[in-house]
Design an enzyme around this catalytic site. Structure first.
Site, PDB file in Angstrom:
ATOM      1  N   HIS A  21       2.858   2.428  -8.999  1.00 63.48           N
ATOM      2  CA  HIS A  21       2.799   0.958  -9.036  1.00 63.48           C
ATOM      3  C   HIS A  21       4.079   0.385  -9.665  1.00 63.48           C
ATOM      4  CE1 HIS A  21      -1.187   1.172  -7.528  1.00 63.48           C
ATOM      5  NE2 HIS A  21      -1.750   1.625  -8.631  1.00 63.48           N
TER       6      HIS A  21
ATOM      7  N   LEU B 293      11.624 -20.763  -1.635  1.00 63.02           N
ATOM      8  CA  LEU B 293      10.655 -19.760  -1.159  1.00 63.02           C
ATOM      9  C   LEU B 293       9.309 -19.923  -1.870  1.00 63.02           C
ATOM     10  CD1 LEU B 293       9.968 -16.952   0.256  1.00 63.02           C
ATOM     11  CD2 LEU B 293      10.779 -15.899  -1.858  1.00 63.02           C
TER      12      LEU B 293
ATOM     13  N   ASP C 129       0.817  -1.208   0.000  1.00 66.35           N
ATOM     14  CA  ASP C 129       0.000   0.000   0.000  1.00 66.35           C
ATOM     15  C   ASP C 129       0.857   1.268   0.000  1.00 66.35           C
ATOM     16  OD1 ASP C 129      -2.327   1.391  -0.037  1.00 66.35           O
ATOM     17  OD2 ASP C 129      -2.814   1.079   2.069  1.00 66.35           O
TER      18      ASP C 129
HETATM   19  C1  FPP Z   1      -1.931  -0.392  -3.368  1.00 68.87           C
HETATM   20  O1  FPP Z   1      -1.481   0.957  -3.317  1.00 68.87           O
HETATM   21  C2  FPP Z   1      -1.316  -1.097  -4.505  1.00 68.87           C
HETATM   22  C3  FPP Z   1      -1.998  -1.751  -5.480  1.00 68.87           C
HETATM   23  C4  FPP Z   1      -3.466  -1.824  -5.510  1.00 68.87           C
HETATM   24  C5  FPP Z   1      -1.294  -2.390  -6.617  1.00 68.87           C
HETATM   25  C6  FPP Z   1      -0.011  -3.100  -6.310  1.00 68.87           C
HETATM   26  C7  FPP Z   1       0.620  -3.511  -7.571  1.00 68.87           C
HETATM   27  C8  FPP Z   1       1.935  -3.514  -7.853  1.00 68.87           C
HETATM   28  C9  FPP Z   1       2.984  -3.196  -6.858  1.00 68.87           C
HETATM   29  C10 FPP Z   1       2.322  -3.853  -9.248  1.00 68.87           C
HETATM   30  C11 FPP Z   1       3.157  -5.043  -9.389  1.00 68.87           C
HETATM   31  C12 FPP Z   1       2.434  -6.275  -9.038  1.00 68.87           C
HETATM   32  C13 FPP Z   1       2.948  -7.493  -9.274  1.00 68.87           C
HETATM   33  C14 FPP Z   1       2.290  -8.672  -8.691  1.00 68.87           C
HETATM   34  C15 FPP Z   1       4.136  -7.709 -10.072  1.00 68.87           C
HETATM   35  P1  FPP Z   1      -2.517   2.131  -3.556  1.00 68.87           P
HETATM   36  O2  FPP Z   1      -2.661   2.370  -5.018  1.00 68.87           O
HETATM   37  O3  FPP Z   1      -3.801   1.817  -2.863  1.00 68.87           O
HETATM   38  O4  FPP Z   1      -1.808   3.354  -2.895  1.00 68.87           O
HETATM   39  P2  FPP Z   1      -2.523   4.593  -2.169  1.00 68.87           P
HETATM   40  O5  FPP Z   1      -3.245   4.029  -0.975  1.00 68.87           O
HETATM   41  O6  FPP Z   1      -1.386   5.486  -1.788  1.00 68.87           O
HETATM   42  O7  FPP Z   1      -3.452   5.235  -3.155  1.00 68.87           O
END
Ligand code: FPP
Length: 219
Positions: free
Chosen positions: A19, A115, A2
């Protein structure tokens, strides 16, 4: 994982760039988990609720998954990492190229016994429990036990998590492994996921190691 969106906003960038930075952080955390001897690492990449986000952000996240598999598969496999997906990934809403990447990574690493790296994708803890209960009903079991439920979850055969690390200063589970987390230690950090370096990871593990785990009993 997050805090990607806020990390990007702080820099005047679009959310997908957050992301992307999150994906780079993930690469290092997977590597560091191996150095530390972690046996199971599970990350929450996309929840059943994340479909509420704008279509371009959703598309961007799934593209990053394809990119991650392309760039990491060789190393993951050489390092004996066993990749799993937790969640309803074989779903019509998920782009075809993402499903192809998932199939490839699952097949390539299925015999690896290092892992266990699980990616929760189109995952929701409540949906997972409902799915398990429906499977149990279908099997004709009358008296449902805890182990019946556990063995019908995506995590069947895996131990419950010792520790759940929530980044970005939020204080909730957000439907993540809600059955499995019954006795997990929760470690909170204000660090946004893209800044979650191996050092921050180790600090979280040290905090966990200082916890007194009693599982409802006495010491
Ligand atoms: C949450 O942060 C994050 C996500 C919903 C997406 C996570 C995805 C990746 C890290 C991409 C790579 C994934 C893989 C499996 C290779 P948020 O967008 O809710 O952040 P915020 O709360 O600051 O808005």
């Amino acid at each position: 994982m997050d805090g990607n969106g806020r990390w990007a906003k702080q820099r005047g960038q679009i959310r997908v760039q957050g992301h992307l930075a999150g994906m780079e952080a993930l690469r290092e955390i997977v590597r560091h988990s191996q150095r530390l001897g972690v046996k199971y690492l599970t990350v929450y990449a996309f929840s059943t609720e994340n479909w509420k986000r704008p279509a371009d952000e959703v598309a961007g996240i799934f593209k990053l998954l394809v990119r991650y598999v392309k760039s990491e598969l060789k190393e993951l496999n050489e390092n004996n990492v066993h990749v799993q997906i937790l969640g309803d990934w074989d779903n019509a809403a998920i782009p075809e190229d993402s499903k192809e990447s998932i199939n490839l990574v699952l097949k390539t690493t299925e015999k690896n016994d290092g892992l266990v790296f699980s990616i929760a994708l189109n995952y929701g803890g409540r949906a997972e429990i409902v799915k398990a209960v429906n499977e149990i009903i279908k099997s004709g079991v009358q008296n449902v036990s805890e182990s019946d439920i556990s063995s019908h979850l995506y995590t069947a055969g895996m131990p419950d998590p010792d520790v759940i690390i929530r980044t970005s200063g939020e204080n909730r589970l957000s439907n993540f492994l809600i059955w499995q987390a019954a006795y997990s230690e929760i470690v909170l950090t204000d660090t946004y996921w893209p800044d979650f370096t191996p050092d921050v990871y180790e600090q979280c593990i040290v905090e966990y190691q200082g916890r007194d785990r009693r599982f409802g009993g006495h010491k």
